[in-house]
Design a protein around this motif. Sequence first.
Motif, PDB file in Angstrom:
ATOM      1  N   SER A  34      -7.096   4.600 -11.836  1.00 18.93           N
ATOM      2  CA  SER A  34      -7.084   3.873 -10.510  1.00 18.93           C
ATOM      3  C   SER A  34      -6.027   4.126  -9.501  1.00 18.93           C
ATOM      4  O   SER A  34      -4.922   4.742 -10.269  1.00 18.93           O
ATOM      5  CB  SER A  34      -6.996   2.283 -10.821  1.00 18.93           C
ATOM      6  OG  SER A  34      -8.069   2.039 -11.680  1.00 18.93           O
ATOM      7  N   SER A  35      -6.234   4.087  -8.298  1.00 23.84           N
ATOM      8  CA  SER A  35      -4.920   4.328  -7.247  1.00 23.84           C
ATOM      9  C   SER A  35      -4.038   3.132  -7.560  1.00 23.84           C
ATOM     10  O   SER A  35      -4.414   1.964  -8.154  1.00 23.84           O
ATOM     11  CB  SER A  35      -5.726   4.194  -5.980  1.00 23.84           C
ATOM     12  OG  SER A  35      -6.227   2.772  -5.645  1.00 23.84           O
ATOM     13  N   SER A  36      -2.839   3.209  -7.306  1.00 22.10           N
ATOM     14  CA  SER A  36      -2.065   2.250  -7.526  1.00 22.10           C
ATOM     15  C   SER A  36      -2.054   0.878  -6.942  1.00 22.10           C
ATOM     16  O   SER A  36      -1.824  -0.337  -7.525  1.00 22.10           O
ATOM     17  CB  SER A  36      -0.559   2.518  -6.934  1.00 22.10           C
ATOM     18  OG  SER A  36      -0.586   2.772  -5.527  1.00 22.10           O
ATOM     19  N   ASP A  37      -3.177   0.653  -6.014  1.00 19.22           N
ATOM     20  CA  ASP A  37      -3.395  -0.631  -5.322  1.00 19.22           C
ATOM     21  C   ASP A  37      -4.693  -1.016  -5.847  1.00 19.22           C
ATOM     22  O   ASP A  37      -5.245  -1.976  -5.323  1.00 19.22           O
ATOM     23  CB  ASP A  37      -3.279  -0.494  -3.750  1.00 19.22           C
ATOM     24  CG  ASP A  37      -4.081   0.460  -3.152  1.00 19.22           C
ATOM     25  OD1 ASP A  37      -5.019   1.153  -3.741  1.00 19.22           O
ATOM     26  OD2 ASP A  37      -4.013   0.796  -1.855  1.00 19.22           O
ATOM     27  N   GLY A  38      -5.482  -0.307  -6.518  1.00 16.05           N
ATOM     28  CA  GLY A  38      -6.692  -0.726  -7.096  1.00 16.05           C
ATOM     29  C   GLY A  38      -8.043  -0.453  -6.160  1.00 16.05           C
ATOM     30  O   GLY A  38      -8.863  -0.845  -6.622  1.00 16.05           O
ATOM     31  N   LEU A  39      -7.645   0.201  -5.081  1.00 19.74           N
ATOM     32  CA  LEU A  39      -8.828   0.284  -4.286  1.00 19.74           C
ATOM     33  C   LEU A  39      -9.575   1.639  -4.393  1.00 19.74           C
ATOM     34  O   LEU A  39     -10.866   1.683  -3.751  1.00 19.74           O
ATOM     35  CB  LEU A  39      -8.256   0.608  -2.647  1.00 19.74           C
ATOM     36  CG  LEU A  39      -7.546  -0.557  -1.948  1.00 19.74           C
ATOM     37  CD1 LEU A  39      -6.858  -0.206  -0.691  1.00 19.74           C
ATOM     38  CD2 LEU A  39      -8.525  -1.702  -1.839  1.00 19.74           C
ATOM     39  N   LYS A  41     -11.332   3.442  -7.868  1.00 24.29           N
ATOM     40  CA  LYS A  41     -11.291   3.756  -9.550  1.00 24.29           C
ATOM     41  C   LYS A  41     -12.175   4.775  -9.579  1.00 24.29           C
ATOM     42  O   LYS A  41     -13.433   5.025  -9.159  1.00 24.29           O
ATOM     43  CB  LYS A  41     -11.807   2.293  -9.919  1.00 24.29           C
ATOM     44  CG  LYS A  41     -10.903   1.051  -9.686  1.00 24.29           C
ATOM     45  CD  LYS A  41     -11.495  -0.345 -10.426  1.00 24.29           C
ATOM     46  CE  LYS A  41     -10.795  -1.272 -10.150  1.00 24.29           C
ATOM     47  NZ  LYS A  41     -10.781  -2.451 -10.362  1.00 24.29           N
ATOM     48  N   GLN A  65      -7.307   8.642   4.803  1.00 21.71           N
ATOM     49  CA  GLN A  65      -6.846   7.771   3.554  1.00 21.71           C
ATOM     50  C   GLN A  65      -7.563   7.828   2.647  1.00 21.71           C
ATOM     51  O   GLN A  65      -7.324   7.994   1.197  1.00 21.71           O
ATOM     52  CB  GLN A  65      -6.508   6.265   3.964  1.00 21.71           C
ATOM     53  CG  GLN A  65      -5.786   5.333   3.005  1.00 21.71           C
ATOM     54  CD  GLN A  65      -5.590   4.063   3.085  1.00 21.71           C
ATOM     55  OE1 GLN A  65      -6.303   3.539   4.092  1.00 21.71           O
ATOM     56  NE2 GLN A  65      -4.654   3.246   2.429  1.00 21.71           N
ATOM     57  N   TYR A  69      -6.636   9.528  -1.096  1.00 22.61           N
ATOM     58  CA  TYR A  69      -6.757   8.650  -2.563  1.00 22.61           C
ATOM     59  C   TYR A  69      -7.556   9.436  -3.567  1.00 22.61           C
ATOM     60  O   TYR A  69      -7.392   9.563  -4.499  1.00 22.61           O
ATOM     61  CB  TYR A  69      -7.374   7.306  -2.117  1.00 22.61           C
ATOM     62  CG  TYR A  69      -6.417   6.100  -1.922  1.00 22.61           C
ATOM     63  CD1 TYR A  69      -6.606   4.965  -2.680  1.00 22.61           C
ATOM     64  CD2 TYR A  69      -5.589   6.261  -0.713  1.00 22.61           C
ATOM     65  CE1 TYR A  69      -5.523   3.834  -2.372  1.00 22.61           C
ATOM     66  CE2 TYR A  69      -4.710   5.186  -0.468  1.00 22.61           C
ATOM     67  CZ  TYR A  69      -4.807   4.155  -1.311  1.00 22.61           C
ATOM     68  OH  TYR A  69      -3.926   2.808  -0.941  1.00 22.61           O
ATOM     69  N   THR A  73      -6.087  10.477  -7.016  1.00 21.61           N
ATOM     70  CA  THR A  73      -6.419   9.695  -8.258  1.00 21.61           C
ATOM     71  C   THR A  73      -7.388  10.796  -9.109  1.00 21.61           C
ATOM     72  O   THR A  73      -7.308  10.449 -10.124  1.00 21.61           O
ATOM     73  CB  THR A  73      -7.521   8.747  -7.761  1.00 21.61           C
ATOM     74  OG1 THR A  73      -6.592   7.836  -6.959  1.00 21.61           O
ATOM     75  CG2 THR A  73      -7.994   7.740  -9.005  1.00 21.61           C
TER      76      THR A  73
END
Length: 107
Positions: A34-39, A41, A65, A69, A73
Motif C-alpha cells: 500500500s501507499s503510505s497514506d493507503g490511497l 493498494k 499523482q 503512486y 507502490t
Amino acid sequence: MFGDLMGMMGKLKETQEKVEATKRRLDTVMIDESSSDGLLKITLTANRQIKTIEIGDALLEDKEQLEDYLILTLNKAIEKATNVHETEVAAVAKEGMPNIPGLDMFK
C-alpha cells in the motif's frame, strides 16, 4: 562412476521438478503493498503477477499523482515478491544440489 553420474542426474531432475512445483505454489502466495497514506493498494503473487489494484477516489482527480503512486507502490510490491520468489526457489535448488567438489557456490 556411471552409477554416481546417474544418481546425480536423477537428483538434478528431482530438484528441477521441486523447483517447478515451488514456482506453481508461489502463484498462490499473495504480496500486499500500500501507499503510505493507503490511497493505493496492490496485491500480486510471489511470481509477480498483479491480482488487484485498489485506487482511492482522491487519486482519481490527479493523473500525475496517480502515476507516481503506481510507480512507487508497484516497485515496492515487485521487490517484495521478487525477494520471496528468489528465497523460496533458491532454498529448493540448494537442497537438491549434489555435492560436487568445487561447486560450493550454493552453500
